[in-house]
Design a protein around this motif. Sequence first.
Motif, short mmCIF file in Angstrom:
data_model
loop_
_atom_site.label_atom_id
_atom_site.label_comp_id
_atom_site.label_asym_id
_atom_site.label_seq_id
_atom_site.Cartn_x
_atom_site.Cartn_y
_atom_site.Cartn_z
N GLY A 174 -0.57 -4.51 -8.41
CA GLY A 174 -0.02 -4.07 -9.72
C GLY A 174 1.52 -3.29 -9.71
N MET A 175 2.04 -3.33 -8.68
CA MET A 175 3.48 -3.02 -8.73
C MET A 175 4.43 -3.88 -9.26
SD MET A 175 5.58 -1.20 -5.49
CE MET A 175 4.14 -0.84 -4.54
N GLU A 176 5.36 -3.49 -9.85
CA GLU A 176 6.47 -4.15 -10.38
C GLU A 176 7.28 -4.81 -9.10
OE1 GLU A 176 8.84 -1.81 -12.80
OE2 GLU A 176 7.27 -1.36 -14.29
N LYS A 177 7.64 -6.12 -9.42
CA LYS A 177 8.32 -6.86 -8.26
C LYS A 177 9.51 -6.27 -7.71
CE LYS A 177 10.45 -11.29 -7.06
NZ LYS A 177 10.43 -10.88 -5.81
N GLU A 178 10.45 -5.71 -8.78
CA GLU A 178 11.62 -4.84 -8.36
C GLU A 178 11.14 -3.77 -7.46
OE1 GLU A 178 14.80 -2.23 -10.44
OE2 GLU A 178 14.71 -4.53 -11.13
N LYS A 179 10.53 -2.86 -7.66
CA LYS A 179 10.11 -1.63 -7.00
C LYS A 179 9.36 -2.19 -5.70
CE LYS A 179 7.78 2.61 -7.71
NZ LYS A 179 7.18 3.73 -8.61
N LYS A 180 8.19 -3.13 -5.78
CA LYS A 180 7.79 -3.54 -4.37
C LYS A 180 8.91 -4.12 -3.51
CE LYS A 180 5.24 -7.05 -5.23
NZ LYS A 180 4.09 -8.14 -5.43
#
Length: 96
Positions: A26-32
Amino acid sequence: MIEVKVIEFGYSVEYQKHFIRINIMGMEKEKKDKMSSMIVNIPLGNLKRFVVESDDENGLKILEYLPEDEYPFNNEIPTEDEIKTVEKMVNGFMIQ
C-alpha cells in the motif's frame, strides 16, 4: 493505507546475523522507490543491512539483517504481540 507484515525471522548461519523479512503493501510508488534506493546503501559491517528482495503487486519485500543487540525478539520465538510491535514500528517509519 500502508500494511506491514513480518513474514519470516531468524538467524542466518551464513552471515552470522539475525534477520527479519517484512512485506510492505500500500505504499505510494514514489515513496517506495525513494525508500528502496536509500535503504540498500545502509551498511552492517561488510554486509548491506537491507536487501530489497522483490517489489511487485504483492508488496515490497525487504530482508533486514540485524546485530544481536538490535534484534527485537531476544533470540527466542516471538509472541504475536512482539511481532505486532515490530510491524507497528515499521509502519510508523513508513508513514513519516
